[in-house]
Design a protein around this motif. Sequence first.
Motif, PDB file in Angstrom:
ATOM      1  N   ASP A  74       0.871  -1.292   0.026  1.00 57.70           N
ATOM      2  CA  ASP A  74      -0.094  -0.018   0.011  1.00 57.70           C
ATOM      3  C   ASP A  74       0.797   1.234  -0.031  1.00 57.70           C
ATOM      4  O   ASP A  74       1.817   1.233   0.519  1.00 57.70           O
ATOM      5  N   PRO A  75       0.321   2.444  -0.529  1.00 61.59           N
ATOM      6  CA  PRO A  75       1.216   3.678  -0.439  1.00 61.59           C
ATOM      7  C   PRO A  75       1.405   4.130   0.983  1.00 61.59           C
ATOM      8  O   PRO A  75       0.709   3.891   1.609  1.00 61.59           O
ATOM      9  N   LYS A  77       1.961   7.163   3.202  1.00 65.76           N
ATOM     10  CA  LYS A  77       1.531   8.593   3.308  1.00 65.76           C
ATOM     11  C   LYS A  77       2.689   9.299   3.934  1.00 65.76           C
ATOM     12  O   LYS A  77       3.196   9.084   5.068  1.00 65.76           O
ATOM     13  N   GLN A  84       2.525  10.891  -1.197  1.00 71.44           N
ATOM     14  CA  GLN A  84       2.702   9.570  -0.984  1.00 71.44           C
ATOM     15  C   GLN A  84       3.818   8.925  -1.410  1.00 71.44           C
ATOM     16  O   GLN A  84       4.154   9.546  -2.738  1.00 71.44           O
ATOM     17  N   GLU A  86       4.497   5.729  -3.674  1.00 67.06           N
ATOM     18  CA  GLU A  86       3.862   4.563  -4.332  1.00 67.06           C
ATOM     19  C   GLU A  86       4.520   4.125  -5.763  1.00 67.06           C
ATOM     20  O   GLU A  86       4.608   4.943  -6.446  1.00 67.06           O
ATOM     21  N   VAL A 169       2.782  10.759 -10.989  1.00 65.93           N
ATOM     22  CA  VAL A 169       4.060  10.115 -10.306  1.00 65.93           C
ATOM     23  C   VAL A 169       5.176  10.365 -10.901  1.00 65.93           C
ATOM     24  O   VAL A 169       5.421   9.994 -12.162  1.00 65.93           O
TER      25      VAL A 169
END
Length: 201
Positions: A74-75, A77, A84, A86, A169
């Motif tokens: 999971d990303p 934070k 984040q 990711e 991203v």
Amino acid sequence: MAEAERIIGTPDSPETGAAEPEKPENEGGEAGAPASQRPKGRRRIAVLFAVAVFAYALDLSSKLLVVAKLEHHDPVKIIGDWLQLEVIRNPGAAWGVGEAFTIIFTAIAAAVIVVIIRLARKLYSLPWAIALGLLLGGALGNLTDRVFRAPGVFQGAVVDFIAPAHYPVFNLADSSIVCGGVLIVLLSFKGIDPDGTVHKD
């Protein structure tokens, strides 16, 4: 008459103290400047490659770390939903544009590297050395992904992992390229050339 000519002196006679020939300009464009004041081209090239190596090493190590620790998780934070970490694999450019043209992006990155290396031979400006070093390091970072990562040689997907809200991203190589590009634009507006000269349009 001959005596008068001797006293007054002809243009070629030593008695007139004829003007000395102009001294040729040195590499820096200043006549007769000592060698210690001439541009240090080699130092600028060293700065370019030092910046490039630093940017490349930082990008490569960050990608190895996030792939090992964050991929398929999971990303993470950093600042709520605003920032984040990711991991994604991007075969195209920013925003995933041109996913079918990975080889073209690979060729462009390789061409940028060749151009920078050729330009380095005429590099005397410290700011330009830093800018080109950032570009070179970033281009090498993403080119490494294109060459060595899946799905294959020259078709590899770039590892992106910095995920701001409402923005594509990206990775540290992208940041290096953007910073180098912005610096080049500023230098161009100021009329500073890679060889250290300043011109005014």
